[in-house]
Write a protein that holds these residues in place. Sequence first.
Motif, short mmCIF file in Angstrom:
data_model
loop_
_atom_site.label_atom_id
_atom_site.label_comp_id
_atom_site.label_asym_id
_atom_site.label_seq_id
_atom_site.Cartn_x
_atom_site.Cartn_y
_atom_site.Cartn_z
N VAL A 34 0.86 -1.09 0.13
CA VAL A 34 0.10 -0.02 0.07
C VAL A 34 0.73 1.24 0.16
CG1 VAL A 34 -2.18 -1.00 1.01
CG2 VAL A 34 -0.25 -0.22 2.61
N ASN A 35 1.57 1.46 -1.12
CA ASN A 35 2.34 2.50 -1.24
C ASN A 35 1.95 3.66 -2.11
OD1 ASN A 35 4.19 1.34 0.19
ND2 ASN A 35 5.84 1.07 -0.97
N THR A 36 0.78 3.75 -2.48
CA THR A 36 0.16 4.78 -3.55
C THR A 36 0.52 6.29 -2.88
OG1 THR A 36 -1.65 3.32 -3.99
CG2 THR A 36 -1.95 5.69 -4.47
N GLY A 37 1.28 6.86 -3.86
CA GLY A 37 1.82 8.28 -3.38
C GLY A 37 3.33 8.30 -2.86
N VAL A 38 3.79 6.98 -2.69
CA VAL A 38 5.16 6.96 -2.21
C VAL A 38 5.93 5.94 -3.29
CG1 VAL A 38 6.57 6.66 -0.36
CG2 VAL A 38 4.44 7.51 -0.02
N ASN A 39 7.29 6.16 -3.44
CA ASN A 39 7.93 5.06 -4.24
C ASN A 39 8.27 4.01 -3.39
OD1 ASN A 39 8.04 6.35 -6.50
ND2 ASN A 39 9.86 7.70 -5.83
N ASP A 40 8.56 2.78 -3.69
CA ASP A 40 8.89 1.62 -2.84
C ASP A 40 10.14 2.04 -1.89
OD1 ASP A 40 6.87 0.22 -3.99
OD2 ASP A 40 7.84 -1.01 -5.09
N GLN A 41 9.75 2.16 -0.62
CA GLN A 41 11.00 2.52 0.24
C GLN A 41 10.78 1.53 1.55
OE1 GLN A 41 13.18 4.72 -0.20
NE2 GLN A 41 12.81 5.42 -2.15
N ALA A 42 12.01 1.41 2.19
CA ALA A 42 11.97 0.98 3.46
C ALA A 42 11.00 1.86 4.45
CB ALA A 42 13.32 0.69 4.12
N THR A 43 10.27 1.15 5.27
CA THR A 43 9.40 1.95 5.96
C THR A 43 9.75 1.42 7.55
OG1 THR A 43 7.57 1.22 4.60
CG2 THR A 43 7.11 2.36 6.72
N PHE A 44 10.10 2.62 8.39
CA PHE A 44 10.83 2.57 9.63
C PHE A 44 9.83 2.90 10.94
CE2 PHE A 44 14.63 3.88 7.35
CZ PHE A 44 15.26 2.74 7.05
N ALA A 45 8.62 3.21 10.79
CA ALA A 45 8.01 3.76 11.79
C ALA A 45 6.35 3.81 11.29
CB ALA A 45 8.22 4.99 12.41
N LEU A 46 5.29 3.22 12.16
CA LEU A 46 3.87 3.25 11.77
C LEU A 46 3.43 3.81 13.24
CD1 LEU A 46 3.80 0.02 9.74
CD2 LEU A 46 3.28 2.36 8.91
N ILE A 47 2.25 4.42 13.00
CA ILE A 47 1.25 4.66 14.11
C ILE A 47 -0.32 4.69 13.50
CG2 ILE A 47 2.79 5.61 16.03
CD1 ILE A 47 1.88 8.26 15.01
N ILE A 48 -1.06 4.34 14.27
CA ILE A 48 -2.62 4.48 13.69
C ILE A 48 -3.33 5.22 14.90
CG2 ILE A 48 -4.75 3.64 13.05
CD1 ILE A 48 -3.01 1.25 12.15
N SER A 49 -3.86 6.43 14.50
CA SER A 49 -4.51 7.31 15.41
C SER A 49 -5.69 6.67 16.32
CB SER A 49 -5.48 8.16 14.73
OG SER A 49 -6.01 9.12 15.61
N PRO A 50 -5.39 6.76 17.60
CA PRO A 50 -6.54 6.33 18.59
C PRO A 50 -7.88 6.79 18.23
CG PRO A 50 -5.01 7.63 19.59
CD PRO A 50 -4.49 7.82 18.36
N THR A 51 -8.08 7.77 17.91
CA THR A 51 -9.26 8.40 17.93
C THR A 51 -9.78 8.66 16.41
OG1 THR A 51 -8.31 10.76 17.78
CG2 THR A 51 -8.78 10.07 19.90
N ALA A 52 -9.13 8.42 15.45
CA ALA A 52 -9.35 8.57 13.98
C ALA A 52 -8.90 7.25 13.40
CB ALA A 52 -9.06 9.81 13.43
N PRO A 53 -9.51 6.14 13.52
CA PRO A 53 -8.67 4.93 13.10
C PRO A 53 -8.45 4.66 11.59
CG PRO A 53 -10.95 4.44 14.01
CD PRO A 53 -10.75 5.68 14.23
N THR A 54 -8.98 5.74 10.81
CA THR A 54 -8.78 5.63 9.48
C THR A 54 -7.46 6.47 9.19
OG1 THR A 54 -9.99 7.29 8.67
CG2 THR A 54 -11.04 5.26 8.71
N LEU A 55 -7.17 7.12 10.09
CA LEU A 55 -5.67 8.01 9.95
C LEU A 55 -4.42 7.06 10.18
CD1 LEU A 55 -4.64 10.80 9.29
CD2 LEU A 55 -5.09 11.37 11.98
#
Length: 677
Positions: free
Chosen positions: A308-329
């Motif tokens: 799911v890299n739409t808008g970004v070239n294939d790259q290593a991904t180092f950090a991820l978070i999902i909003s606790p109040t807006a779970p689509t964010l």
Amino acid sequence: MQEIRVVHGVEGGVIVRTGVRKTVYIISFLVFFCCSFLRADCLEWSPIGPWGGDVLTMTIAPGGGTVYAGSLGGPLFRSTNGGDSWRIINTGFTYSYVCQVAIHPTDPWIIYAATNGGGITRSLDGGETWEAINNGNPDLQVTCIAIDPVTPAVLYAGTWQYGLYKSIDGGETWFGLSNGLPEFGSYALVVHPIEHETVWLGTWGQGVFRSTDGGASWQPASSGLTNLTVYTLVNSPGDNSTLYAGTYGGGVFKSVNGGDGWYAINEGISHPCIYALAVDPNNGNILFAGTGDALVKSTNGGNTWLVVNTGVNDQATFALIISPTAPTLVYAAFNNHGIFRSCDLGASWSECNNGLSDCIVTSVLPESGCSCPLLVGTNRGLYRGNERGFSWTRLNLGSGYPYIRSLAMDPQNCSKLYAGSWEHLFISEDGGSTWLDIPMKAQSDVDALAIDPYEPSTIYAGVWGCVYKSTNGGYDWTCLDNGLGDASICSLAIDPHEHMIIYAGSVLDGIFKSIDGGKFWFAINNGLQSDWVPSLAIDCGDPPSIYAGTDSGLYRSTDEGMTWVPCLDGLTGYPVRAVEVGFPPGTLYAGTTAGMFISTDHGQHWNAFNQGLTHINVHSIAVDPLVTSTLYAGTGGGGVYQYNGMETVPDISCWGLSVLAVLLLPILGSKYRRSSS
């Protein structure tokens, strides 16, 4: 009421201003406020990019609007508007990078940061200021930190060399937890959200360990994970016995029994290194994984994955978070590209790096008379700043984006540019649109470049053990090392009046000089108390001077380098990485590990001017040749900062108490009566 009588010497008598004390106090306050506001507007550094970088960790506050991001370059950033803009918040930090941030579950003002080099730090004011809290922790390489969600005064901190530590008093003191644990290599921590005595630890090369007694004892929980390094651990909301582990070399693993057994879930994952995991707080079947070459998503608990890299070239991904109040964010940090944000659970992504930069800036080159106004050499490649840095383009030099160590521009043709890197010199004849790669024979960085002001086809390049010289615009090179030994040359300066005279600063051997265009070199270190000279500058004023920035401060020579005297009043103890001659005559700028300094008397005295310079490790300086009131500072991990209004020397006193307010009081009081006495 008592009369206020101010006596001011004038021809023919005195000026007497009367009024109540309260009126004068109000006027003083208003003037102080206005003056302070105006001076902050014209005498302050501003970060201008290039935006993005290597963000290693992200944490979102319980309310969802405030996001923290730690980068490889050292700064910790905060956004209070969901990523629309960022600001460095590292007051009190040493320049080590942040591995993980943990926020108090009920008091978001209390934040802890695990750093590589500074140990454990704590903020009690939402990140504005930080203090080290390492009492009992001997290891400053802290890789992970976790807060007990039930008893927030209980903390766990994993270190690289000395295992795991625990605090029961909010970080004031720490003690080691070693019973059953490996001696080194802690990477990830998870505390059970309800059964808070249960803790999981991901380790280097030994899988996962589990404690059910608050860390007093540990047992391996690695069946299926044996001998794997676990970079990241998360548990599934609503099913706390389900865990996911991101490993180095083995992909993603899942446990449905609290770690008793693990199995691989890698269908659709092409790269075996997993740097980040995040689970949807409202749906434990939706999770994201950051791999060594892409961002992937699963909607079925990890059974299958899709990129799911739409808008970004294939790259290593180092950090991820999902909003606790807006779970689509969702927020994702991509290699070299900073942070991207998705508002639709990863279907599309947009960059959100305004104000966030961790670039190490080795050189800043403001161009004169060209459409390409600002070039910046960084650890992430070469950038062109349009409109003097308000927007940026990363330039492909034909072989990707190498670490740029040095920059130079033909003084008679601003379209011809040079960029030095490891074993290569890049040449552009069209202002940076296209580049030619010239391999250099030296197996080292091209750390310094200098162009003959009278014969611009003659160029010098500083490398390990040699100064290379080209007489045809950089296309062919000759090594000139007679007298240099194996000195590593890191700075160069050509005498603007006698262009056969060249000065070369080295890493371990001080300064060398040539009077014959580089054919022969000799050391000129009389009075120099340092061997490392990363910067040189020549001032053609009266008297002509050479300045050398060293690891022990700044030195000046007025006899063509034969003797050197220290210029340390106000600079004592600070390594000077960059020195630049400014305007008007006698003005000098020094970039140090403690920020920017200015002298108006040829270096005899120095004052810091760091207002707004939130990353104070300065590696490079440039004065804009078209607008000499503009100054640029390239930092060692915070990008480029711009300072406007340097045609007047910064009045340091106005940054504290506004002296101007006091001086203006007689003027503001002129409406009062004049009398003679």
